[in-house]
Design an enzyme around this catalytic site. Structure first.
Site, short mmCIF file in Angstrom:
data_model
loop_
_atom_site.label_atom_id
_atom_site.label_comp_id
_atom_site.label_asym_id
_atom_site.label_seq_id
_atom_site.Cartn_x
_atom_site.Cartn_y
_atom_site.Cartn_z
N SER A 90 38.00 -72.53 9.32
CA SER A 90 37.30 -73.49 8.47
C SER A 90 36.00 -72.95 7.89
O SER A 90 35.31 -73.65 7.15
CB SER A 90 37.00 -74.76 9.27
OG SER A 90 36.42 -74.40 10.50
N THR B 96 33.21 -77.46 9.22
CA THR B 96 32.05 -76.77 8.65
C THR B 96 31.02 -76.51 9.73
O THR B 96 30.83 -77.36 10.60
CB THR B 96 31.41 -77.69 7.59
OG1 THR B 96 32.32 -77.81 6.52
CG2 THR B 96 30.08 -77.17 7.09
N THR C 248 31.04 -73.14 4.83
CA THR C 248 32.39 -73.65 5.04
C THR C 248 33.38 -73.04 4.05
O THR C 248 32.99 -72.57 2.97
CB THR C 248 32.39 -75.19 4.84
OG1 THR C 248 33.65 -75.72 5.23
CG2 THR C 248 32.14 -75.58 3.39
N ARG D 215 37.81 -77.23 -6.38
CA ARG D 215 37.09 -78.30 -5.67
C ARG D 215 35.91 -77.71 -4.87
O ARG D 215 36.03 -76.72 -4.18
CB ARG D 215 38.06 -79.02 -4.73
CG ARG D 215 37.44 -80.18 -3.94
CD ARG D 215 36.96 -79.75 -2.57
NE ARG D 215 36.50 -80.89 -1.77
CZ ARG D 215 35.85 -80.75 -0.61
NH1 ARG D 215 35.60 -79.56 -0.13
NH2 ARG D 215 35.46 -81.81 0.07
N VAL D 216 34.76 -78.37 -4.99
CA VAL D 216 33.57 -78.00 -4.24
C VAL D 216 33.18 -79.22 -3.40
O VAL D 216 33.24 -80.34 -3.88
CB VAL D 216 32.43 -77.59 -5.21
CG1 VAL D 216 31.10 -77.52 -4.50
CG2 VAL D 216 32.76 -76.27 -5.89
N GLY D 217 32.79 -78.98 -2.16
CA GLY D 217 32.43 -80.09 -1.28
C GLY D 217 30.93 -80.34 -1.22
O GLY D 217 30.18 -79.93 -2.12
N ASP D 218 30.52 -81.00 -0.17
CA ASP D 218 29.12 -81.37 0.00
C ASP D 218 28.25 -80.22 0.51
O ASP D 218 27.04 -80.20 0.28
CB ASP D 218 29.00 -82.53 0.99
CG ASP D 218 29.58 -82.15 2.36
OD1 ASP D 218 30.66 -81.53 2.40
OD2 ASP D 218 28.95 -82.45 3.39
N THR E 142 29.19 -82.78 8.20
CA THR E 142 30.51 -82.18 8.22
C THR E 142 31.53 -83.30 7.98
O THR E 142 31.23 -84.46 8.18
CB THR E 142 30.76 -81.46 9.56
OG1 THR E 142 32.07 -80.89 9.55
CG2 THR E 142 30.64 -82.38 10.75
N GLY E 143 32.71 -82.90 7.55
CA GLY E 143 33.74 -83.90 7.29
C GLY E 143 34.10 -83.96 5.82
O GLY E 143 33.84 -83.01 5.07
N GLY F 39 33.68 -84.14 2.44
CA GLY F 39 32.46 -83.99 1.68
C GLY F 39 32.27 -85.01 0.58
O GLY F 39 31.13 -85.35 0.22
C1 SD4 Z 1 33.78 -80.15 2.68
N1 SD4 Z 1 32.29 -80.97 4.36
O1 SD4 Z 1 34.08 -79.18 2.00
C2 SD4 Z 1 33.20 -79.91 4.04
C3 SD4 Z 1 34.36 -79.77 4.96
C4 SD4 Z 1 33.97 -79.75 6.35
O2 SD4 Z 1 34.32 -79.09 8.41
O3 SD4 Z 1 33.04 -80.35 6.80
N2 SD4 Z 1 34.68 -79.04 7.13
O4 SD4 Z 1 33.98 -81.31 2.33
#
Ligand code: SD4
Length: 333
Positions: A86, A193, A211, A221-224, A244-245, A247
């Site tokens: 991850s 993450t 991450t 796609r881009v996360g938080d 984390t989680g 995003g």
């Molecule tokens: C995301 N927050 O890309 C990240 C993913 C994540 O543990 O937390 N992975 O959305």
């Protein structure tokens, strides 16, 4: 220029970094530890890979490194671990089979750097740091971020391990190439993450977040995690937070900034992370399908952790001990 050259040399030696894992490791506990002592330093990070990351960060501080060096080198450990699916090398690819990385870093001076949609670089956190330290910008993305990294001496590497490739092929097969994996049944599977926050003996704070993002995501796609204020925020006067989680939920509520602002308004780190989760529960209609975890640290070295559903854990180095804790959750199952 001299600083920048020194920094690049340091980043390039990342591959040679050796960590002696597990020295301070201890069993997971089923209650959240909320720090109350003034003993510094304190390092807190997401998930069980945080134990080794915390150890690496503490070693940096013990060797006289800065708090920014500590958070950066702490997260090198999962970034360069091919068994960690991850973060960094060995991370799950997007649905086209490309490993794309997001990372951000903030220091006590309020400076910030980040990269997103970056491919083929083992330590995106160090590219983010270089953006922070050597450019007037905060964020570089995709091809431009890669070009910047290569121009500054980072090496291009294949990040897709055979294990991650196999998992990708299986996931495509199972989901019928659906970009949304089955979150309901496996809420924690794709969420690992590393976010790492630290405060040194001077009371200076920094944070790093890195991450490979959502497993088998839509390409682009881009996360938080690389978004300052969403996946990470540090205000050296007040405290810092990371997430984390899923995003998208964190971005919709600017989660880490929210946590720090709540602390600014007098909440403890624990109260702040609980309120940030409550905000997601109130504002994001489909939140129940996903997992989110926040950790926070304030100027006194007090910590907080909270998540949407059970399953999130975090590593805390405090008072000379490095331990893993299960976070309390809003939903109990
Ligand atoms: C995301 N927050 O890309 C990240 C993913 C994540 O543990 O937390 N992975 O959305």
């Amino acid at each position: 220029m001299i600083n920048r050259r020194k920094f690049i040399t340091k980043a390039l030696s990342a591959g040679a970094l050796t960590i002696t894992p597990g020295i301070l490791r201890s069993a997971s506990r089923s209650f959240p530890f909320i720090g109350t002592s003034n003993d510094l330093p304190v390092i807190i990070s997401t998930w069980n890979h945080g134990l080794e990351a915390n150890e690496a960060a503490i070693k940096v501080l013990n060797n006289g490194g800065s708090i920014v060096d500590a958070v950066e080198q702490g997260v090198w450990v999962p970034e360069e671990d091919p068994g960690n699916m991850s973060v960094g090398l060995g991370g799950f690819p997007d649905r086209e089979g490309h490993v794309t990385l997001d990372a951000s870093i903030m220091g006590p001076d309020g400076n910030a750097g980040s990269v997103c949609f970056l491919e083929n670089i083992v330590h995106p956190i160090s590219v983010a740091r270089l953006v922070m330290d050597s450019t007037p910008h905060v964020m570089l993305s995709g091809e431009g971020a890669l070009q910047f990294a290569l121009e500054n001496g980072f090496k291009k590497e294949n990040l897709l391990t055979p294990e991650a490739e196999e998992a990708w092929k299986n996931a495509l097969h199972k989901t019928g190439y659906d970009p949304k994996p089955n979150w309901e049944n496996e809420p924690n599977k794709f969420h690992d993450t590393i976010g790492l926050l630290g405060i040194d003996t001077n009371g200076d704070m920094a944070g790093a977040c890195t991450t490979s993002g959502l497993g088998f995501k839509i390409r682009g796609r881009v996360g938080d995690s690389p978004i300052i204020g969403a996946g990470l925020f540090v205000d050296n006067e007040i405290g810092c937070a990371t997430a984390t989680g899923m995003g998208e939920l964190v971005m919709k509520t600017v989660g880490s900034f929210l946590v720090v602002e709540l602390m600014r308004n007098g909440r403890t780190p624990q109260e702040a992370v609980e309120e940030a989760i409550l905000r997601i529960v109130k504002k994001v209609p489909d939140h129940k399908k996903y997992q989110i975890g926040f950790i926070a640290l304030n100027k006194k070295g007090e910590t907080g952790a909270y998540c949407l559903k059970p399953g999130f854990n975090y590593a805390l180095y405090k008072d000379g001990e490095n331990k893993l804790f299960d976070s309390n959750s809003y939903y109990k199952k």
